[in-house]
Every structure is written in C-alpha cells, then in structure tokens.
Enzyme design. Structure first.
Site, PDB file in Angstrom:
ATOM      1  N   GLU A 101      -1.075   5.025  -7.920  1.00 16.44           N
ATOM      2  CA  GLU A 101      -1.281   6.322  -6.483  1.00 16.44           C
ATOM      3  C   GLU A 101       0.231   6.914  -7.284  1.00 16.44           C
ATOM      4  O   GLU A 101       1.377   6.713  -7.468  1.00 16.44           O
ATOM      5  CB  GLU A 101      -0.407   5.700  -5.946  1.00 16.44           C
ATOM      6  N   CYS A 113      26.428  32.816  17.681  1.00 19.73           N
ATOM      7  CA  CYS A 113      27.076  33.811  17.623  1.00 19.73           C
ATOM      8  C   CYS A 113      26.808  34.897  18.224  1.00 19.73           C
ATOM      9  O   CYS A 113      27.012  36.432  19.171  1.00 19.73           O
ATOM     10  CB  CYS A 113      27.355  34.627  16.116  1.00 19.73           C
ATOM     11  N   LYS A 146       0.770  -1.150   0.012  1.00 21.87           N
ATOM     12  CA  LYS A 146      -0.085   0.721  -0.382  1.00 21.87           C
ATOM     13  C   LYS A 146       1.311   1.567  -0.102  1.00 21.87           C
ATOM     14  O   LYS A 146       1.914   1.172   1.066  1.00 21.87           O
ATOM     15  CB  LYS A 146      -0.801   0.029   0.968  1.00 21.87           C
TER      16      LYS A 146
HETATM   17  S1  IVH Z   1      -6.383  -0.879  -4.988  1.00 22.12           S
HETATM   18  C1  IVH Z   1     -10.886   1.045  -3.494  1.00 22.12           C
HETATM   19  N1  IVH Z   1      -3.803  -0.992  -4.626  1.00 22.12           N
HETATM   20  O1  IVH Z   1      -5.156   2.912  -0.807  1.00 22.12           O
HETATM   21  C2  IVH Z   1      -9.619   1.370  -4.097  1.00 22.12           C
HETATM   22  N2  IVH Z   1      -5.044   1.390  -3.512  1.00 22.12           N
HETATM   23  O2  IVH Z   1      -8.834   2.845   0.972  1.00 22.12           O
HETATM   24  C3  IVH Z   1      -9.060   0.128  -4.148  1.00 22.12           C
HETATM   25  N3  IVH Z   1      -3.487   2.599  -2.477  1.00 22.12           N
HETATM   26  O3  IVH Z   1      -7.505   5.487  -2.199  1.00 22.12           O
HETATM   27  C4  IVH Z   1      -7.228   0.692  -4.599  1.00 22.12           C
HETATM   28  N4  IVH Z   1      -1.861   1.345  -2.886  1.00 22.12           N
HETATM   29  O4  IVH Z   1      -5.726   4.942  -3.230  1.00 22.12           O
HETATM   30  C5  IVH Z   1      -5.257  -0.820  -4.262  1.00 22.12           C
HETATM   31  N5  IVH Z   1      -1.313  -1.223  -3.895  1.00 22.12           N
HETATM   32  C6  IVH Z   1      -2.604  -0.188  -3.326  1.00 22.12           C
HETATM   33  C7  IVH Z   1      -2.238   0.680  -2.940  1.00 22.12           C
HETATM   34  C8  IVH Z   1      -3.870   1.350  -3.334  1.00 22.12           C
HETATM   35  C9  IVH Z   1      -2.655   2.365  -2.321  1.00 22.12           C
HETATM   36  C10 IVH Z   1      -4.442   4.208  -2.219  1.00 22.12           C
HETATM   37  C11 IVH Z   1      -5.836   3.739  -2.510  1.00 22.12           C
HETATM   38  C12 IVH Z   1      -6.943   4.105  -2.072  1.00 22.12           C
HETATM   39  C13 IVH Z   1      -6.282   3.425  -0.694  1.00 22.12           C
HETATM   40  C14 IVH Z   1      -7.391   2.938   0.008  1.00 22.12           C
END
Ligand code: IVH
Length: 628
Positions: free
Chosen positions: A150, A370, A95
């Site tokens: 992202e 200083c 994430k």
């Molecule tokens: S899948 C329903 N994969 O985390 C959204 N999200 O609350 C499903 N995020 O708003 C997204 N890394 O912006 C996914 N590897 C990843 C992610 C990711 C960051 C963010 C995304 C989303 C929030 C989840």
C-alpha cells in the site's frame, strides 16, 4: 431504492471515490450500499467495476495475478464463520487506507513495473512516479517476484495539506497519478509491503521475512490463534491513533499458503482473507450556522457550527468545511441534519447532508474581518485587501510566534497588541518593551518582563526556521529545510532563481514560483527583521555541537515507542546524522522493538564480527543514549 437506482448510486460513488478522489459519503455507507447490491443482484456488472481507479492518463498493464479486493466484515460473527473454513493460524495486520500497488522485479532484481490496482485485472503503469517513493527499493536480491503493498501518505505529512484535502488516501491517489513524476516525489509518500508473489513461500510469515530481508518496509503483523480474533481487533483499535498512517480496519489471512490455495476465490474476493473494518466514528447532528474565518493567506474559510456531537470520545462543535467550493458541493443549509465523522478516528469532518434544512447559507460579500470586498477564485473566497486585513495580519503574527516558538504570546494577547498598534509586523515584537505591555489590560509587570525575555531569547534563528516564519505560501517545514540545506545562507537563498529552485528534486515549478515571489514580497519584512535577528547558516543541525556530533545512526525494524521519523529527528537535533546504509563508517544501528529488522541488521552483525565499530542497540538503549 430500486435495484437500477442502487446500481447507479454505487457507480456514482465509486467514481467519486476512485476517479475524482472526492467522496461525498463515508466508506462505511459506501460499503453498505455495495452489500445491499450484492444481496439483491449478486450478478450485477457494477460489482465488478468497484475499485476501478483507471484514470486514462497512463499506459494500461494487465496484472499477471488479479489484484482482488478483500471481503469486509463489520461484526465478529462474520469473522468467526470465516475462520472456521481453514486450518492453521491467522496472520493479522493493520489495514492501511492507501492505494494498492503492484511492483514487479525482473530477472536481475531491478524494479521493472509499478502498477495501480485499476480494475483488478488491468491497472495503470506508474513506474516513473513510483521511483520517487523513497521507501521502495529499486533493486533487490530476489529475481522475478512481484511485491504488493500500500502506498500511503503518513499522517505527519498529511498535516500540511489537511485544510485543502479531505483525507490522506485521496491525496496519495492523486499524488501517484501526477503527469510529472517529480511532483509525486514532492508529496513524501511512503509504502508498506504486505505480500510477495513468485518467491515460493510456504506461509505468510515466511513472505514477510523475505520482504524484510529485501529492505521493504513491512506492515506490522501478528500470528494469532483463531480464538484471538476479537482481542487483536480491539488492540488495533487502540493503536489506531498512535500510528502515522490511516488505519481503517484489520486484515486477517490464513497463514498457510496451502490452505489459501485450497480455499480459492469468489468472483470478487479471495476466501483466505478478510478485512474486519472499523466503523467510522460517526454521528448525525444539526448544522446551526456557518462562520467565516479569515486565514493568514487571506482565504476566507467556512466553519460549520454544529450541535455538539460525540465522536470517538471527543465532543465536536466546530468543523472546518475546507473551502467555499466544497461547502457548496455538500449542499448545506442551516438546520440541516448532517453526518459527522472523525476520519481515521482523527480529523472531524462533515461528510454529507442527511436531511435538508431551511435556512440558506450565503457567502459573505464583505470580509468578516476588515469589511473589504470578497472575491471568489476557483473554489476559494478571498479578502481583496488581505495585505491590510486585521485577521490576516494577526494570522501572520500568530504564525511567526508559533514557528519561532515564542512562549506566552497567546491569540488574545496578539490581537490586542495588533489592535493597539503595538505590533504591526513580526519585527516589531523585538522592539517591545515591558513598559508597552504593562499598559495592556490584565498585564502585570512580572508577566510583561517575562514575555519580553521570551521574545528577546529568540533572536538567533536557524535559517529554515527564519524562512518558515515569514509565512510564504508553500514554504513549510519541508521546503524551508530543503532551502536551508541547498543554499546554506540567507543571502544565497534571497538570490536564488526559479530555475535553480525547480531543478531541486522535490521542488516543482509551482513551489519555485511561490518561493521566489514570496521572498520578494517579503523583502521589507526581511530587512526589518534582520535588524534584530541573527540568522544562522543552513543545516545548523550538522554543525551543532550536540552529544551526537560526528556520529551516524541507522534505524531498522519497526519502533514501538515512537515513529521512526521522530527518532531520526532526535538524532539530528543532537548533532548526529542518519546514514543511508550499513557501512564501516556507521556508529549505531538502532533495532526497533516491533520486529522486522532484516538485512540491515545482518549486515551490521557481520561488520561487528569483523571488528568494525558499529554498535547494535535496541529502542531502550537508544533512548538512554538520547537522554545522556
Ligand atoms: S492483504 C486480496 N493487507 O486493502 C488483497 N491488504 O480490499 C489482499 N490493504 O486492495 C491484500 N492494508 O490494497 C492486505 N495489511 C493489508 C492491507 C491491505 C490495506 C488494502 C489492499 C487491498 C484492500 C483490500
């Protein structure tokens, strides 16, 4: 806490996080507040506002498919009961702690709209800004699809800003929302794709393949069985410190689209995905005191001295409080119990006050170094005589030594040299003789001779290194390289105008002003240095006669042994160049061992089959080439 107060708190912290980009509590604590509100008033309107980052500066756009957030879990039990509800494997990815972005590609495959998440149903149109994010393809082979991912700031880029900004996520969010799109470009943002809508894929694996084929950088992923939920979480926890972005958990999703459709959504989240979050590496400790340290720029920075506390395995006893303004906002007092955290497991930060202490903390009236008067400008305290302030001067010397890479001149020695009047500006290093040094305490002849040799060995400097060594604000690695590349010689750099500079794509007005003013202010030092130092022409790397001279390289797929930017640096250091795409003139395509090599590799194979010279190598073979 009464429910109404809880709602107020959630709303306040949400605003601080998403609009102000300056949270005062940790993500973990924010999640806990939200969880409590969900439990006590599941129908609360405030829950629907969470994550709303509408700033009002941009045109609003309605998302064709809502951009929901993922439900979060902090324990294995929650994860296991989540996984029971569907068939098939799970796809997992790190994430990324960045900003969600929706990219719509039109009937001809060109990028038509880039939008932030906003409220989830309505986001903000930041298309012109996103055109400056180099990872994002402007045209793809697929028609009428939406790619989601992202936007983030690589940690290697964030390093430049970490004294002024709390974390890369907030800085990236601010960078995307610049009124002047070229400013967005200055922040070197990157992108990881994780979803594609409208392409008719039957599972998540196929989605990722499609994304890779269309030149998107796809976040690394693994397909796992349900009994591996914990193992893979632990793996990522270990990888967290090795990657060049902030990872704040692991995302798990049902792989099959048919299962995703069957599971559907709650009011806030899809049921087919969940984020298993890392708990911040946090601990409560006591603030004992605040020290003030004078930086090279004359800014006086507060440093919190805390009762040592262990954060993700390291003992922390000092923590930068960034600047006077931020320190004030935290409401610190001596003896206060404070929450400390290593953001993203890396940078220690004092997050907020748990319990007030009694001792007041006063800003210094005089410069601790200083004794000159101190001045408050915006949120920063400045020494009013920075030009002559000891710490500032020593700071400048330290900066020079570290940029020019003179070995053996540590902080203590530099302070002594300055205090004894032996070196008062960087040019005077070159005038030192072993005899000067041997007069210093604890310095034998052998060591003195060695140091002089080290200094004298650094008399020929690449233009970008020379420029950076001057310690001009805003002239860091990135800007100095641009200056070297664009103008070629020092003489030319010294005569550039602000207009010439601001017309360069990643340099804005602010930097241009700093550069021109800074070069002028340093003209005496430059003249003095030039008596000793020979400055090479710009882009020495390309002219270098390294083993890769005349060879071009291209990287594809994710690398396991190093980050791509480091690999590219290696190539350049050896005299090679990085190609912008696969063509007949390409010498090597390096395929990362982490998977994800897409269309570039296919194209290279095609060229190869036609007898073109391009060679396809893996990471190991590449490293072998480098070592040769
Ligand atoms: S899948 C329903 N994969 O985390 C959204 N999200 O609350 C499903 N995020 O708003 C997204 N890394 O912006 C996914 N590897 C990843 C992610 C990711 C960051 C963010 C995304 C989303 C929030 C989840």
């Amino acid at each position: 806490m009464a429910v109404a107060e809880l709602e107020r708190e959630v709303r306040r912290h949400n605003h601080l996080y998403f609009i102000e980009h300056s949270p005062v509590i940790s993500d973990y604590d924010f999640d806990m507040l939200v969880e409590e509100l969900k439990r006590r008033k599941p129908e609360s309107k405030v829950l629907r506002e969470i994550g709303n980052d509408i700033s009002g500066k941009f045109k609003k756009v309605r998302h064709e498919v809502a951009m929901l957030s993922l439900d979060k879990a902090y324990d294995l039990k929650t994860m296991e009961s989540w996984a029971e509800k569907f068939e098939g494997d799970i796809i997992v990815s790190p994430k990324i702690d960045g900003c969600a972005m929706s990219l719509r590609y039109g009937a001809d495959g060109t990028l038509q709209l880039a939008a932030t998440r906003g409220s989830g149903t309505v986001g903000e149109d930041v298309t012109p800004n996103i055109r400056f994010v180099k990872d994002i393809p402007q045209k793809i082979a697929l028609k009428n699809v939406e790619v989601r991912g992202e936007i983030y700031m690589p940690l290697s880029v964030f390093k430049r800003y970490k004294e002024e900004f709390a974390n890369p996520r907030n800085l990236a969010a601010g960078a995307i929302k610049q009124k002047d799109p070229t400013k967005t470009g200055e922040y070197s943002l990157s992108f990881w794709a994780y979803d594609i809508l409208g392409a008719g894929a039957k599972d998540e694996v196929e989605k990722r393949r499609l994304l890779e084929k269309n030149r998107f950088p796809v976040i690394e992923w693994k397909l796992i069985k349900k009994d591996k939920i914990h193992e893979v979480f632990e793996d990522y926890l270990k990888r967290r410190e090795k990657v060049d972005y902030e990872m704040d958990g692991v995302v798990y999703k049902a792989n099959l689209v048919s299962e995703q459709e069957r599971l559907g959504f709650t009011a806030h989240h899809p049921r087919f995905g969940i984020a298993f979050k890392f708990q911040g590496d946090s601990g409560v400790t006591t603030l004992k005191d605040v020290e003030w340290s004078v930086a090279r720029t004359g800014v006086i920075t507060p440093i919190g001295i805390v009762e040592p506390v262990e954060l993700s395995g390291a003992m922390v006893s000092r923590v930068s409080l960034h600047n006077y303004g931020l320190m004030k906002k935290l409401g610190l007092s001596k003896g206060a119990k404070v929450m400390m955290m290593r953001r993203g497991g890396v940078i220690p930060n004092l997050e907020w006050v748990v319990e007030k202490g009694k001792g007041e903390i006063e800003a210094p009236r005089k410069c601790p170094s200083c004794g000159s008067k101190v001045e408050l400008r915006d949120d920063f305290l400045y020494c009013t005589d920075a030009k002559n302030c000891v710490q500032t001067k020593v700071g400048e010397l330290k900066h020079f030594v570290s940029v020019v890479e003179i070995d053996g001149l540590g902080d203590v020695l530099l302070e002594k040299l300055y205090a004894e009047g032996l070196v008062t500006d960087a040019s005077e290093f070159y005038e030192l003789a072993a005899a000067n040094l041997s007069t210093l305490e604890r310095m034998g002849d052998t060591l003195a001779t060695k140091l002089i040799r080290n200094i004298q060995s650094r008399r020929e400097l690449p233009l970008d290194v020379f420029l950076r060594s001057l310690g001009i604000r805003e002239v860091g690695r990135h800007t100095s390289q641009i200056l070297a590349r664009e103008f070629g010689t020092l003489e030319h750099v010294l005569t550039v105008t602000q207009e010439q500079l601001s017309s360069i794509h990643t340099i804005g007005d602010v930097i241009a002003t700093e550069v021109v003013g800074g070069l002028k202010a340093k003209s005496k030092l430059i003249d003095k240095l030039l008596k000793f130092v020979k400055v090479q022409k710009g882009e020495p790397k390309n002219e270098a006669s390294g083993p890769f001279k005349g060879m071009s390289f291209l990287f594809t797929g994710s690398m396991l042994t190093m980050v791509r930017s480091d690999a590219e640096k290696l190539v350049e250091e050896k005299g090679g160049t990085i190609a912008s795409g696969v063509s007949k003139t390409l010498d090597y395509i390096v395929v990362g061992d982490g998977g994800g090599a897409g269309s570039k590799l296919d194209k290279a194979k095609k060229l190869q089959s036609k007898g073109e010279k391009v060679k396809i190598v893996n990471e190991k073979e590449f490293l072998k080439l480098v070592k040769q």
